[in-house]
Motif scaffolding. Structure first.
Motif, PDB file in Angstrom:
ATOM      1  N   LEU A 148       1.476  -1.280  -0.070  1.00  0.00           N
ATOM      2  CA  LEU A 148      -0.087  -0.008   0.018  1.00  0.00           C
ATOM      3  C   LEU A 148       0.740   0.875   0.114  1.00  0.00           C
ATOM      4  N   THR A 149       0.791   2.264  -0.911  1.00  0.00           N
ATOM      5  CA  THR A 149       1.967   3.208  -0.975  1.00  0.00           C
ATOM      6  C   THR A 149       0.450   4.847  -0.756  1.00  0.00           C
ATOM      7  N   GLY A 150      -0.440   4.352  -0.818  1.00  0.00           N
ATOM      8  CA  GLY A 150      -1.441   5.886  -0.571  1.00  0.00           C
ATOM      9  C   GLY A 150      -2.776   5.788  -0.686  1.00  0.00           C
ATOM     10  N   GLY A 151      -3.423   6.631  -0.060  1.00  0.00           N
ATOM     11  CA  GLY A 151      -4.705   6.613   0.559  1.00  0.00           C
ATOM     12  C   GLY A 151      -5.418   5.576   0.734  1.00  0.00           C
ATOM     13  N   ILE A 152      -5.152   4.234   1.496  1.00  0.00           N
ATOM     14  CA  ILE A 152      -5.863   3.531   1.851  1.00  0.00           C
ATOM     15  C   ILE A 152      -4.730   2.537   2.992  1.00  0.00           C
ATOM     16  N   MET A 153      -4.667   2.468   4.058  1.00  0.00           N
ATOM     17  CA  MET A 153      -4.203   1.871   5.362  1.00  0.00           C
ATOM     18  C   MET A 153      -4.855   0.427   6.118  1.00  0.00           C
ATOM     19  N   ALA A 154      -4.141  -0.770   6.050  1.00  0.00           N
ATOM     20  CA  ALA A 154      -4.867  -1.597   7.718  1.00  0.00           C
ATOM     21  C   ALA A 154      -3.990  -2.092   8.129  1.00  0.00           C
TER      22      ALA A 154
ATOM     23  N   THR B 253      -8.784   0.754  -9.207  1.00  0.00           N
ATOM     24  CA  THR B 253      -8.508   0.987  -7.867  1.00  0.00           C
ATOM     25  C   THR B 253      -7.538   2.149  -8.131  1.00  0.00           C
ATOM     26  N   PHE B 254      -8.017   3.556  -7.324  1.00  0.00           N
ATOM     27  CA  PHE B 254      -7.472   4.697  -7.414  1.00  0.00           C
ATOM     28  C   PHE B 254      -6.520   4.970  -6.746  1.00  0.00           C
ATOM     29  N   PHE B 255      -5.831   3.810  -6.369  1.00  0.00           N
ATOM     30  CA  PHE B 255      -4.670   4.286  -4.810  1.00  0.00           C
ATOM     31  C   PHE B 255      -3.506   3.027  -5.499  1.00  0.00           C
ATOM     32  N   SER B 256      -2.404   4.052  -4.015  1.00  0.00           N
ATOM     33  CA  SER B 256      -1.435   2.313  -3.515  1.00  0.00           C
ATOM     34  C   SER B 256      -0.784   2.266  -5.304  1.00  0.00           C
ATOM     35  N   HIS B 257       0.012   3.726  -6.349  1.00  0.00           N
ATOM     36  CA  HIS B 257       0.143   3.386  -7.389  1.00  0.00           C
ATOM     37  C   HIS B 257       1.388   4.769  -7.072  1.00  0.00           C
TER      38      HIS B 257
ATOM     39  N   HIS C 118      -7.614   3.856 -17.120  1.00  0.00           N
ATOM     40  CA  HIS C 118      -8.242   2.908 -15.864  1.00  0.00           C
ATOM     41  C   HIS C 118      -9.672   3.109 -15.652  1.00  0.00           C
ATOM     42  N   GLY C 119      -9.500   4.478 -15.835  1.00  0.00           N
ATOM     43  CA  GLY C 119     -11.576   3.981 -15.296  1.00  0.00           C
ATOM     44  C   GLY C 119     -12.703   3.140 -16.455  1.00  0.00           C
ATOM     45  N   LYS C 120     -12.418   3.414 -17.929  1.00  0.00           N
ATOM     46  CA  LYS C 120     -12.967   3.352 -19.270  1.00  0.00           C
ATOM     47  C   LYS C 120     -12.674   1.444 -18.908  1.00  0.00           C
ATOM     48  N   ARG C 121     -11.173   1.076 -18.709  1.00  0.00           N
ATOM     49  CA  ARG C 121     -11.025  -0.539 -19.077  1.00  0.00           C
ATOM     50  C   ARG C 121     -11.469  -1.105 -17.545  1.00  0.00           C
ATOM     51  N   ALA C 122     -11.900  -0.519 -16.197  1.00  0.00           N
ATOM     52  CA  ALA C 122     -12.542  -1.150 -14.896  1.00  0.00           C
ATOM     53  C   ALA C 122     -13.859  -0.881 -15.756  1.00  0.00           C
TER      54      ALA C 122
ATOM     55  N   PRO D 171      -9.635   9.164  -4.174  1.00  0.00           N
ATOM     56  CA  PRO D 171      -9.433   9.290  -3.191  1.00  0.00           C
ATOM     57  C   PRO D 171      -8.591  10.812  -2.691  1.00  0.00           C
ATOM     58  N   ASP D 172      -8.732  11.220  -3.592  1.00  0.00           N
ATOM     59  CA  ASP D 172      -7.562  12.938  -4.326  1.00  0.00           C
ATOM     60  C   ASP D 172      -8.495  13.543  -3.005  1.00  0.00           C
TER      61      ASP D 172
END
Length: 417
Positions: free
Chosen positions: A54-60, A133-137, A160-164, A186-187
């Motif tokens: 995880l690199t940003g926007g979320i955490m466990a 997935t708009f986070f950890s990238h 990415h959104g189009k492909r999703a 998460p912007d």
């Protein structure tokens, strides 16, 4: 007659005395599909990279042993969890959970990268939901994706959104169940911004481009999800509740309400009746915040029961997609799934066991005395006997028997990872 059945018959008579048909309630509950989230099983790491960091926007938080490290392990764990939950449900996948030997990035994913998930879901009789997935990238630059001032960053995430969406349509067509494609972005900014307007304008335009391609709603529907704040975005979130309420209503999208994405004392149960008047439908992320969007495992608290009551009392079940969203790495992850999903079902059952029409008549007649007396007495009614019968009828463990199976699975499988 088993002891569970005997107790059910006794409880059934009590509910019948107040005009509640328990058989009808159980039939209704049988038809409810809960979308169980894959990311509880591996702490939201996914399989996009070998490290899965995880690199940003979320955490466990937490380091309980036995997390899944491969799609095969995750599916194995999911099968165990589903075997302990009554009914047939859905699985909610994030884009980072692709299953492929190819080295692909988020702006390159295709339906074929999720084919194994689709085949597994068909074998299990499960539906699928999806999330870009708009986070950890690394392309999440400066805490922003679709709202970033750099056009190149936005274009990466738009692709990415189009492909999703294409993948979600594929999943829905293959499984024969509508795949809800939920967009959470998460912007935001850590400190107070000067310009709140332009980032929201860029987000709106990016989403408009993503949604420019039409897909059959027989296969997929889009949902948009707001948030009050997030890690590194404490002062300002571009996709606020007001933004996505406006966007969803004007673009004919489902509006996703996450129980943890609002002010600490704000609840989503009170929003459902208002939203239902104006929106095409709702996506729920049932979670449990503790002082912030901490995504704790769902327990049978007042808010969970109030959400269920609002859905049942207002006849909103057909227009609501119920999904879960929590990730606790301090406890057995399979137990987390089972506890959260079964509690959500229990809350719905309790709501279905109310004499709703009679209570509504009392309210219309301003008979608040009877309304209060009956709703209070219902708290002592033996709904657990109805629930236990539902479990027995679905051939899943009754009471705490499921925990014994989870503990055995932990010793046999999880401890060896």
């Amino acid at each position: 007659m088993t002891d569970v059945t005997k107790r059910y018959e006794e409880a059934k008579a009590k509910y019948d005395a107040i005009g509640v048909d328990t058989d009808a309630a159980l039939k209704a509950l049988q038809d409810v599909k809960i979308s169980m989230h894959c990311w509880q099983g591996d702490d939201v790491k996914g399989f996009l990279t070998p490290e899965g960091e995880l690199t940003g926007g979320i955490m466990a938080t937490g380091n309980y042993p036995g997390a899944a490290h491969t799609p095969e392990q995750l599916r194995q764990d999911l099968e165990k969890a589903y075997s302990l939950i009554p009914g047939k449900h859905k699985l909610n996948l994030h884009a980072i959970y692709l299953d492929t030997d190819e080295n692909v990035d988020l702006n390159e994913i295709e339906p074929k990268h999720f084919a194994k998930w689709v085949e597994w879901a068909k074998e299990q009789g499960l539906g699928l939901d999806f999330n870009p997935t708009f986070f950890s990238h690394p392309m999440m630059k400066d805490g922003m994706t679709l709202s970033h001032p750099d056009k190149a960053v936005r274009e990466y995430w738009i692709e990415h959104g189009k492909r999703a969406r294409k993948i979600a349509a594929y999943m829905g067509e293959e499984t024969g169940q509508v795949c809800i494609d939920n967009f959470w972005v998460p912007d935001g900014m850590k400190d107070n911004p000067i310009d709140r307007y332009q980032p929201r304008k860029r987000l709106m335009e990016s989403l408009d481009e993503i949604f420019s391609v039409e897909y059959s709603e027989d296969f997929t529907q889009d949902a948009v999800e707001s948030k009050l704040f997030g890690l590194g975005a404490e002062a300002y979130t571009v996709g606020s509740h007001e933004f996505y309420m406006g966007y969803g209503l004007t673009r004919n999208k489902l509006v996703c309400l996450d129980a943890g994405h609002f002010h600490p004392t704000e609840v989503i149960s009170n929003k459902l009746s208002s939203l239902a008047l104006f929106s095409k439908g709702v996506m729920l992320h049932v979670s449990r915040p503790v002082r912030w969007d901490s995504d704790h495992v769902v327990i049978m608290d007042d808010e969970l029961q109030d959400i269920a009551k609002e859905l049942v009392r207002n006849d909103l079940m057909e227009r609501t997609n119920i999904g879960l969203d929590f990730f606790d790495a301090t406890i057995n992850r399979i137990a987390a799934w089972v506890i959260g999903t079964r509690n959500t079902q229990k809350a719905l059952l309790k709501a279905m066991l109310e004499p709703t029409k009679e209570l509504q008549k009392m309210e219309l007649n301003f008979d608040f005395t009877s309304r209060l007396a009956i709703t209070e007495e219902l708290k002592d009614f033996p709904y657990a006997d109805i629930w236990n019968y539902f479990c027995e009828q679905n051939n899943v463990p009754v009471g705490l028997d499921w925990l014994t199976e989870v503990q055995a699975y932990e010793k046999e499988v999880l401890a060896n990872r």
